[in-house]
Design an enzyme around this catalytic site. Structure first.
Site, mmCIF file in Angstrom:
data_model
loop_
_atom_site.group_PDB
_atom_site.id
_atom_site.type_symbol
_atom_site.label_atom_id
_atom_site.label_comp_id
_atom_site.label_asym_id
_atom_site.label_seq_id
_atom_site.Cartn_x
_atom_site.Cartn_y
_atom_site.Cartn_z
ATOM 1 N N CYS A 1 0.735 -1.242 0.003
ATOM 2 C CA CYS A 1 0.101 -0.043 0.080
ATOM 3 C C CYS A 1 0.847 1.219 -0.152
ATOM 4 C CB CYS A 1 -0.912 0.144 1.323
ATOM 5 S SG CYS A 1 -2.125 -1.405 1.381
ATOM 6 N N ARG B 1 3.773 -0.164 -4.860
ATOM 7 C CA ARG B 1 3.461 -0.791 -3.582
ATOM 8 C C ARG B 1 2.023 -1.456 -3.398
ATOM 9 N NH1 ARG B 1 7.240 1.690 0.189
ATOM 10 N NH2 ARG B 1 5.645 0.865 1.836
ATOM 11 N N TRP C 1 -2.957 -2.587 -1.669
ATOM 12 C CA TRP C 1 -2.516 -4.029 -1.599
ATOM 13 C C TRP C 1 -3.422 -4.875 -0.796
ATOM 14 C CZ3 TRP C 1 -0.717 -8.193 1.154
ATOM 15 C CH2 TRP C 1 -0.280 -9.435 0.151
ATOM 16 N N ASN D 1 -1.863 1.923 5.704
ATOM 17 C CA ASN D 1 -1.174 0.845 5.322
ATOM 18 C C ASN D 1 -0.722 0.113 6.429
ATOM 19 O OD1 ASN D 1 1.244 -0.610 4.135
ATOM 20 N ND2 ASN D 1 2.368 1.289 4.214
ATOM 21 N N GLY D 2 -0.779 -1.153 6.475
ATOM 22 C CA GLY D 2 -0.583 -2.100 7.469
ATOM 23 C C GLY D 2 -1.632 -3.048 7.720
ATOM 24 N N GLU E 1 16.693 -17.927 -8.003
ATOM 25 C CA GLU E 1 16.459 -16.453 -8.355
ATOM 26 C C GLU E 1 15.757 -16.442 -9.669
ATOM 27 O OE1 GLU E 1 15.729 -13.731 -6.856
ATOM 28 O OE2 GLU E 1 15.970 -12.283 -8.381
ATOM 29 N N LYS F 1 11.987 -15.057 -10.748
ATOM 30 C CA LYS F 1 11.819 -13.870 -11.382
ATOM 31 C C LYS F 1 10.929 -14.218 -12.733
ATOM 32 C CE LYS F 1 13.128 -11.196 -9.983
ATOM 33 N NZ LYS F 1 13.817 -10.773 -8.881
ATOM 34 N N GLU G 1 7.252 -14.394 -11.073
ATOM 35 C CA GLU G 1 6.725 -13.324 -10.796
ATOM 36 C C GLU G 1 6.252 -12.345 -12.053
ATOM 37 O OE1 GLU G 1 10.067 -11.464 -8.604
ATOM 38 O OE2 GLU G 1 8.802 -10.624 -7.354
ATOM 39 N N HIS H 1 16.640 -36.648 -8.063
ATOM 40 C CA HIS H 1 15.867 -37.439 -6.650
ATOM 41 C C HIS H 1 14.519 -36.892 -6.754
ATOM 42 C CE1 HIS H 1 19.614 -38.548 -4.954
ATOM 43 N NE2 HIS H 1 20.212 -37.383 -5.241
ATOM 44 N N LYS I 1 5.733 -4.044 -4.019
ATOM 45 C CA LYS I 1 7.086 -3.939 -3.989
ATOM 46 C C LYS I 1 7.595 -4.121 -2.502
ATOM 47 C CE LYS I 1 11.173 -2.822 -5.500
ATOM 48 N NZ LYS I 1 11.870 -3.955 -6.229
HETATM 49 C C1 AGP Z 1 11.653 -9.824 -5.765
HETATM 50 O O1 AGP Z 1 11.595 -9.840 -6.922
HETATM 51 C C2 AGP Z 1 10.305 -9.836 -4.981
HETATM 52 N N1 AGP Z 1 9.434 -8.712 -5.415
HETATM 53 C C3 AGP Z 1 10.469 -10.265 -3.332
HETATM 54 O O2 AGP Z 1 10.712 -11.403 -3.245
HETATM 55 C C4 AGP Z 1 11.319 -9.244 -2.630
HETATM 56 O O3 AGP Z 1 12.634 -9.586 -2.821
HETATM 57 C C5 AGP Z 1 11.047 -9.832 -0.896
HETATM 58 O O4 AGP Z 1 9.747 -9.387 -0.734
HETATM 59 C C6 AGP Z 1 11.897 -9.110 -0.136
HETATM 60 O O5 AGP Z 1 11.837 -7.570 -0.352
HETATM 61 P P1 AGP Z 1 12.906 -6.813 0.623
HETATM 62 O O6 AGP Z 1 14.367 -7.179 -0.191
HETATM 63 O O7 AGP Z 1 12.433 -5.354 0.152
HETATM 64 O O8 AGP Z 1 13.082 -6.966 1.862
#
Ligand code: AGP
Length: 612
Positions: free
Chosen positions: A2, A27, A74, A100-101, A485, A489, A492, A508, A607
């Site tokens: 948010c 956000r 969000w 936000n929260g 990673e 990616k 996402e 395995h 984000k």
């Molecule tokens: C990364 O592409 C993601 N959007 C997500 O996994 C992110 O890395 C995670 O939420 C941690 O965020 P931060 O690094 O701001 O703590």
């Protein structure tokens, strides 16, 4: 999670709030809304979907005001919809609030209010908190500020709230605990936002509000108080950020821009710290605490998502170069499984945003147990940076694309420097290896530039495999976390199911997935595992899987076996993830693009994940 924006001053509030919401949209983008106060009239406009949809909805409506608050959501409590969008109005219609929260004990308070005759127009915890405040104000016949203070003492959870009242047309009341709030100080005006991006255009003087503080903001006045009603001195800092850093600068997407910025961001991260000419690594956070770091019996790395992957790479580096046992923990699990944390343990917290609730809460509990916290953070002045005893910023600049790219390589650069420095001071690596790794690290920005010079091959590969329903990503050693990673990616950005595995572990279980339709991405650069991974490639080919390899330039074996190859320059395996991750970022970007998806704002994500 948010984004919130507020303005009070002599200018029109709506355009400022709207532009701010667009900057904070990363956000959360399930819905958005604004509340504008003018001549005793509180106009609230809100809409499901992205900010542009709310903007369209306000066309032709009265948006004139000098005070306003706005929110981009969000969703947590209640589906994304117009009625669950913020701002919310109190039962009397006198107050409007954004939040936000998460208010964890909202259900109990809601029951209490329903029994008193309140009815709720949304499913949100925010509307509950707002009516709770209004109820306290009415019953105690007190000021809004006092009612807020009483309410905040009774709630459990995280919040950053902005509150306006018809009774007080020149005041925004704000409060935070666990969710960020920055206040920009102008001449006869104040700006409020979840981060500095909506503010830098107007002023560089800001105040970061602390947890358990309430701010009373008027055009010419900023009063900070704690929950005990004691005045606090606002600590004004100067923003070290330019407007261009948060704009697309000619790129189609922030993600693409941020991928291409990496030669510069990695360079900025190394600059002034990595000095191979004199054999020095100068990092004040490390230097000032070198005894604690080099004598640590154990290092725990706590992070989430991409930052957790950076932690896995650091585990390999620190164990190899410093001979200190390292455990890498998902912050969310670490917090709740009552881990053993001894005095003298070092905790490295890794976070781009510095606001991730899981990481923050994990650190708070580790700090209570006496651990030394070292933060590797990108966002300057963020909560995790402030909670840490020491740390090193990654200097990647604002990262707007929801998928982390340049922040990840910044983390890798910082962690590599740390491991090198600690290992050298501790005497667990000799001078020759130390200097050679420094030189390899110094060469990274130029080598990343080489990878980015021509991305057409990666784009072609992405288009070829865009319709696959599953992907497997495999790597060994330092490239295993890179495979994880790469899979994250792709998930996402393209919504394609992808799994990362250690290449040897594939036999395995996951090998059962392999058929002629399954693309298997091997991160197979030249390192000490090279021969083994060549055998793993053979095993996939024998089962007719499609192999896409990240290989080292001049490799003459992998290209003969793989269906498609993405090349990276040669380097030491300790540094390799800084290079091998780049083609995977581009692969996911181009798959998302080919599928026509919103790569900067993938569905369901945000984000900065400020809820647990
Ligand atoms: C990364 O592409 C993601 N959007 C997500 O996994 C992110 O890395 C995670 O939420 C941690 O965020 P931060 O690094 O701001 O703590």
């Amino acid at each position: 999670m948010c984004g919130i924006v507020g303005y009070v001053g002599h200018r029109e509030a709506y355009p400022i709030v709207l532009k701010g919401l667009k900057r904070l949209e990363y956000r959360g983008y399930d819905s958005s809304g604004v509340a504008l106060l003018h001549n005793g009239q509180l106009n609230v406009y809100k809409k499901k979907g992205k900010v542009a949809e709310m903007e369209e909805d306000t066309m032709g409506k009265d948006v004139h005001a000098h005070i306003g608050i706005g929110h981009t959501r969000w969703a947590t409590h209640g589906e994304p919809s117009d009625r669950n969008a913020h701002p919310h109005l109190s039962q009397s219609g006198q107050l409007a609030m954004i939040h936000n929260g998460i208010i964890e004990n909202y259900a109990h308070i809601k029951q209490e209010l329903i029994s008193k005759g309140y009815d709720f127009k949304s499913d949100t915890d925010t509307e509950v908190l707002l009516n709770f405040i209004e109820d306290i104000k009415t019953n105690n016949n007190c000021s809004l500020e006092e009612a807020l203070r009483i309410a905040l003492k009774r709630i459990v959870g995280a919040y950053c709230i902005l509150l306006i009242s018809k009774d007080d047309p020149e005041t925004i009341i704000a409060a935070r605990k666990g969710s960020p709030l920055v206040i920009g100080i102008g001449k006869g005006e104040h700006f409020l936002a979840s981060d500095a991006s909506p503010i830098i255009e107007y002023t560089k003087e800001v105040v970061y509000v602390n947890d358990y503080e309430i701010a009373i903001i008027r055009p010419d006045e900023l009063i900070l108080k704690n929950l005990g009603n004691e005045k606090q001195t606002p600590f004004i800092t100067k923003l070290d950020m330019e407007l261009a850093a948060i704009e697309k600068g000619g790129y189609e997407h922030f993600m693409l821009k941020e991928i291409h910025e990496q030669p510069d961001t990695i360079f900025d991260c190394l600059r002034g710290r990595l000095l191979p000419q004199t054999g020095q690594i100068i990092m004040s956070g490390v230097d000032n605490h070198i005894e604690a770091l080099k004598n640590a019996q154990r290092i725990l790395i706590v992070a989430c998502g991409t930052s957790w992957h950076a932690g896995l790479i650091a585990e390999y580096q620190i164990e190899e170069l410093c001979r200190i046992p390292v455990e890498v923990e998902y912050a969310s699990e670490f917090r709740y499984r009552n881990p053993v944390v001894n005095k003298g343990d070092v905790i490295i917290a890794i976070s781009q945003s510095g606001e991730t609730a899981d990481t923050l809460v994990a650190l708070e509990s580790a700090k209570e147990k006496g651990a030394f916290i070292f933060g590797v953070v990108n966002a300057v002045g963020s909560s995790i940076a402030r909670l840490s005893h020491a740390g090193a910023y990654t200097h990647a600049g604002p990262e707007i694309g929801v998928a982390s790219t340049k922040a990840f390589t910044g983390q890798l650069a910082v962690l590599a420097m740390m491991a090198l420095k600690i290992g050298y001071v501790k005497g667990t690596i000799d001078e020759k290896r130390y200097l050679s790794l420094m030189k390899e690290l110094e060469a990274v920005p130029e080598k990343v530039k080489e990878i980015l010079a021509d991305t057409s091959n990666i784009k072609r590969i992405a288009e070829k495999y865009k319709d696959a329903t599953d992907f497997l990503f495999l790597g060994r050693g330092y490239n295993f976390p890179v495979a994880l990673e790469g899979a994250l990616k792709l998930k996402e950005i393209s919504y394609i199911h992808a799994e990362g595995y250690p290449a040897a572990e594939m036999k395995h279980g996951p090998i059962a997935l392999v058929d002629e339709k399954l693309p298997v991405v091997f991160v197979a650069t030249k390192d000490s595992y090279y021969e083994k991974i060549v055998s793993n490639v053979q095993e996939i080919k024998a089962r007719k899987g499609k192999v896409i390899a990240v290989a080292t330039v001049n490799d003459d074996i992998i290209p003969g076996m793989a269906d498609d190859v993405m090349f990276v320059p040669d380097t030491d395996e300790v540094i390799a993830p800084l290079l091998s991750t780049i083609p995977l970022q581009l692969l996911s970007y181009y798959v998302g693009l080919a599928k026509g998806l919103d790569v900067d704002k993938p569905r369901n994500l945000a984000k900065s994940v400020t809820v647990e």
